[in-house]
Structures are given as C-alpha cells and as structure tokens.
Design an enzyme around this catalytic site. Structure first.
Site, mmCIF file in Angstrom:
data_model
loop_
_atom_site.group_PDB
_atom_site.id
_atom_site.type_symbol
_atom_site.label_atom_id
_atom_site.label_comp_id
_atom_site.label_asym_id
_atom_site.label_seq_id
_atom_site.Cartn_x
_atom_site.Cartn_y
_atom_site.Cartn_z
ATOM 1 C CD GLU A 200 41.829 112.164 104.685
ATOM 2 O OE1 GLU A 200 41.032 111.239 104.894
ATOM 3 O OE2 GLU A 200 41.826 113.232 105.343
ATOM 4 C CD GLU A 323 40.419 116.825 103.550
ATOM 5 O OE1 GLU A 323 39.821 116.341 104.526
ATOM 6 O OE2 GLU A 323 40.516 116.258 102.440
HETATM 7 O O1 AHR Z 1 36.363 116.784 104.595
HETATM 8 C C1 AHR Z 1 35.689 115.590 104.802
HETATM 9 C C2 AHR Z 1 36.590 114.378 104.601
HETATM 10 O O2 AHR Z 1 37.582 114.370 105.565
HETATM 11 C C3 AHR Z 1 37.359 114.332 103.304
HETATM 12 O O3 AHR Z 1 36.614 113.801 102.267
HETATM 13 C C4 AHR Z 1 38.502 113.443 103.638
HETATM 14 O O4 AHR Z 1 39.648 113.722 102.881
HETATM 15 C C5 AHR Z 1 38.707 113.676 105.114
HETATM 16 O O5 AHR Z 1 38.815 112.493 105.821
#
Ligand code: AHR
Length: 519
Positions: A200, A323
């Site tokens: 991110e 994710e």
């Molecule tokens: O999964 C939780 C968080 O969500 C992670 O650390 C981040 O990459 C995302 O914003």
C-alpha cells in the site's frame, strides 16, 4: 354486465398466463459449461492467505507462548498448521500489510532474547518483541508445505536493507549475509520466490504518488537479485480499489520486465469506514448492501485487467489480489487495533463469490490472499486459549480447493435477480474446472437468502455418469461457529443435484455454497 365482465377478464387471464409462463421460464436457469475451451489454469495461489503482525494473528495465533497448552513445534501452533494443510494452503503472505513498511528484518533474527523490541504503531501501539522473525516464518511455511510470500520494506527501509534480506534468504555461496544466516542455524538458502516490494505504497506504505512509487519500485526491484535456484517473482504494490491511474502508471512505467505481479486491495465494508457494521448482527438490507459491494470485485478485476491488457496483451504480469475480504467493526470489548471479528454464513457467501470471480479471471488473476488467516478480519481460524474454531469461510476454502491447478471451464448463464426493495443484484455466481484426472468440479453460490434457484446444464462434451455434492448453508445468514458450538455451520452432503435426461439438474438452496463433482 356479465358480458363486460367477461370481456375485461380475458386480457387479464392472458396477462396472468404470460406472467406465469415467464416466471416458470425464469425459474430454471440454463447454464452452459464450455468444456472444449479449457486453456487457462486456475493457479493454486488464488487460494493464498495473509498473516500480519497484527492483533492475535501471529502472536497468540500462529505463535503461542512457551507454556501454552496446545500442540506445538517450537512455539508454532500445530492444530492451526493441520487445519491449513487440510485446505492445501498454497502460500502465506507476511509480515504485512502496513507492518511490512516499518519492519526491519535484522531485528527478527538471532538469539530471541537479544532481539530488539519495537512498537507496532499501526496496530494498537503494542510492543513487538520480534520473537517471530524470518527463521520462524519460514519454518511455519515448511510445516504448512506452502510457499512463503514476503513483503519487503519500502516505506521506511532502504534499498540496501531489502537487497541484503534477499541475499540472506536465497544465496548459497559465501557472503556477509550467508555467514550470519549460518551462524543463526540455517545452512542452506530457503529459495523464496514471491517478493512484495512494499505494501500500500499509496497509503500506510509511504503515501507516495503512482509516479514516485514506480520509480522507487525500479530501484528496489533492481537491487533484489535473482540467485541461482531462486529467481524472484517480484510483486509491485498496486491500486487501492478503483485507482485505475495507479495500475496504468505502473504498467506504463514498469511493465513485465521486472514485475511478476501487480497488486489490488479491496475490502468489503458493509457500512462506512467510520462505522463498518457488526460481523454478527445485521438485517437483510445490510446483507444485501454487503453482497452488492462484494460483487464490485468483478468490476474491479475486469477494469484493472483491461488496463493491464493494453500494456501486456500476453498477460505476463499477474493481477495479485493480496488483500480481500469483509472488514467489520471489531467484536465488542476487544482491542480496536486488533481487528478481531467473528465470521458468519454471510462471510462464507462473500468468500465463495470472490473465489468464483478470481477463478473466472484466472487468465490474469494468478494470486490472491484473504485477509487474514487467524483472529484478524475475515479469518478462517479463530482461537481462544487452547480452543480453535474453523469459521464458515474456512469451509469455503475446503470446498473450493478442488479448483487449485485445474483447467478453468468458462461458464455462461443469465443469473436470476436477488431483489431487495428497489435494488437488485445477480443472485447466482458459478465457476467450473477440470482437474488433472479429468474430473469436473462446479462451485455455485446463491446469494438470495429467501429463494432457491433451479438450474439445468447440458454438459454435452463432458463424460460423466453421476454427481456428488457438498453444501454449506445455515438457517440464518448471521449464523456463526462459536467456541461453544464450533460445528454449527459446516458442509454436509448435498442431495439437490441429479442427472436427468443427460442434463445436470440442480436445486440450489437459498443462501448456500455448493460444490459439485461430476464423475
Ligand atoms: O489487513 C489489514 C490492513 O489493511 C493491512 O495492514 C493494510 O495493508 C490494509 O490497509
């Protein structure tokens, strides 16, 4: 009077006839499975998971205290390992997430008691004792028989630091890093392949612009070397949700030459980021909205893929959805920074839908990682002391594992609508594949909590004589597996599919996930 009445009734009868035939016609969905066009392999890595140093995922999840009364090797919890092996976990992403961009790997090697401590600023400001580091993670992956996917630190780390981590992991000869590795008890390299270059980077990983990150990416990627036997699959930090400019910039400026994959992060948030909604207490209207948001993944994957196609028509760069999952409010009374949430039948329907979407886009989506494996967000496992619960989402991964490395069979159908108030979404999603033994598997999800779906498919080019099935459902969409009742939602034998006049005929129950095997 009579005559007029009769005259008025006739068109009404006609209308009724039209309505009833059209609803009859709608009630059997015709499904085409293209068995002849099986060219795309569904990568097993679509079934990957994610474990961050966050809340109780690593500490008090995978990695327990020395005196914990659970089966363990070193401090790795073995009942979790066994459960993950059963669903054939193909890869595990670590150490973050946001944590990855403040993690300094050299703090996590050597004698445990001498490792420096740090603050986990992203997740509750708790003290991280670094007892779970590189060796421990790779031991966990060895026990799981899965591939490690390590994300290096771009946000607060240096090119040198990342380069040396790869040398420590993957070089077999004599070098400054391999001397230290051997002193720490590991003679041979691990040969790690999946390598994330930051996480991110548009947000917690450094708040960069796409242009700036693309340039940084080339520096970091260029100094992470391929050592003999360990050529890296470098994965660039990609777009947040519908940030198509990010994908476009990365594809334009970097391209396939040093980028194996480009990520996409998208979470299903039932309400808003301020009040995300409860994991266990929601009404049908909130359920509907959550499913509508889940189906947005189809649009995201399609649009990001279309951009990638322009720069990479041969589809060399993977779209890595590393994710995904539902993100709700934490369970009442738990640390808000630990993201501990329960998991209901709704979560299972979300998982099945996303996995069907990824399967159907297997030409571009070659990896995905549910967030997060144990005790965090859409977990597949929850723990409390020595107790362990397999969530409804876990069972979906169990049902869908048949697709791993199988050939995708494209499926066509017109879905019936799931109507809620004035809104509607497609109720049905499906994916199908043929495994290396020629066995065809079909996974079907009915999102409608009120209506079953009848479907019929001819399957002309498939050789089969009988169908077997498993179904995951429950009486309420809010149903969960608790520590008191861990097997409340679990798959059972499905008797709603049969061979009829050569066709496969299925009655798919409301709010269900079904896996069929054609033999
Ligand atoms: O999964 C939780 C968080 O969500 C992670 O650390 C981040 O990459 C995302 O914003």
């Amino acid at each position: 009077m009579k005559k007029v009445l009769f005259k008025n009734i006739l068109p009404l009868l006609g209308l009724l006839l039209i309505i009833s035939t059209s609803s009859l016609a709608q009630s059997v969905v015709s499904v085409q499975v293209q068995a002849a066009n099986a060219n795309t392999t569904i990568s097993k890595h679509i079934y990957g998971h994610f474990s961050e140093h966050l809340g109780r995922c690593i500490y008090d999840g995978f990695w327990v205290k020395e005196n914990a009364q659970v089966p363990k090797q070193d401090r790795i919890r073995l009942d979790i390992v066994e459960a993950l092996k059963k669903i054939q976990i193909p890869n595990l992403r670590w150490p973050g997430g946001c944590f990855a961009d403040e993690y300094h790997w050299r703090d996590g090697i050597g004698i445990r008691s001498q490792r420096p401590k740090m603050i986990n600023t992203n997740w509750g400001n708790v003290t991280e004792d670094n007892s779970f580091g590189t060796h421990e993670f790779l031991e966990l992956c060895t026990l799981l028989n899965c591939e490690p996917y390590i994300t290096g630190n771009v946000g607060s780390g240096t090119v040198e630091e990342m380069s040396k981590w790869v040398e420590y992991l993957n070089f077999d000869g004599l070098s400054p890093m391999t001397v230290i590795r051997k002193q720490n008890g590991r003679e041979k390299p691990w040969n790690v392949h999946f390598w994330g270059v930051g996480n991110e980077s548009w947000g917690c990983g450094g708040n960069m612009t796409a242009d700036f990150y693309a340039d940084q990416y080339k520096r970091y990627a260029g100094f992470t070397k391929n050592y003999p036997g360990a050529s890296l699959k470098r994965i660039a930090s990609g777009a947040n949700t519908d940030d198509y400019n990010w994908t476009e910039t990365m594809m334009k400026k970097v391209g396939p030459w040093m980028m194996w994959g480009l990520t996409l992060h998208y979470y299903t948030v039932p309400k808003t980021w301020g009040d995300k909604g409860s994991a266990t207490s929601f009404d049908e209207s909130e359920y509907f909205t959550t499913m509508k948001k889940t189906l947005f993944m189809e649009e995201l994957v399609t649009k990001h893929s279309t951009i990638m196609d322009q720069y990479d028509p041969e589809k060399k760069v993977a779209l890595v959805v590393d994710e995904w999952g539902i993100w709700t409010n934490v369970e009442p009374g738990t640390n808000p920074g630990f993201l501990f949430q329960q998991n209901s039948l709704r979560d299972a329907l979300i998982a099945g839908t996303n996995l069907n979407i990824f399967n159907n886009h297997a030409d571009r989506v070659k990896m995905a990682n549910l967030a997060q494996t144990v005790n965090v967000l859409q977990s597949i496992i929850l723990t409390e002391g020595d107790k362990m619960v397999l969530t409804p989402t876990y069972h979906v991964f169990d049902l869908f594992k048949v697709h791993q490395e199988a050939k995708l069979l494209p499926v066509q159908f017109v879905s019936p609508d799931y109507v809620n108030g004035k809104e509607k979404i497609p109720a049905l999603n499906i994916s199908a594949s043929k495994d290396s033994n020629g066995v065809v598997h079909i996974t079907l999800v009915n999102l409608d909590p009120n209506k079953s779906i009848n479907l019929r498919t001819a399957l002309q080019t498939i050789n089969w004589s009988k169908v077997e099935g498993l179904v995951l459902s429950s009486s309420k969409i809010t149903d969960i597996n608790s520590f008191e009742n861990p097997d409340f939602v679990k798959p059972v034998i499905f008797n709603g599919a049969k061979k009829e006049a050569g066709d496969l005929v299925v009655n798919l129950p409301a709010k269900s996930i079904v896996q069929l095997t054609l033999k």
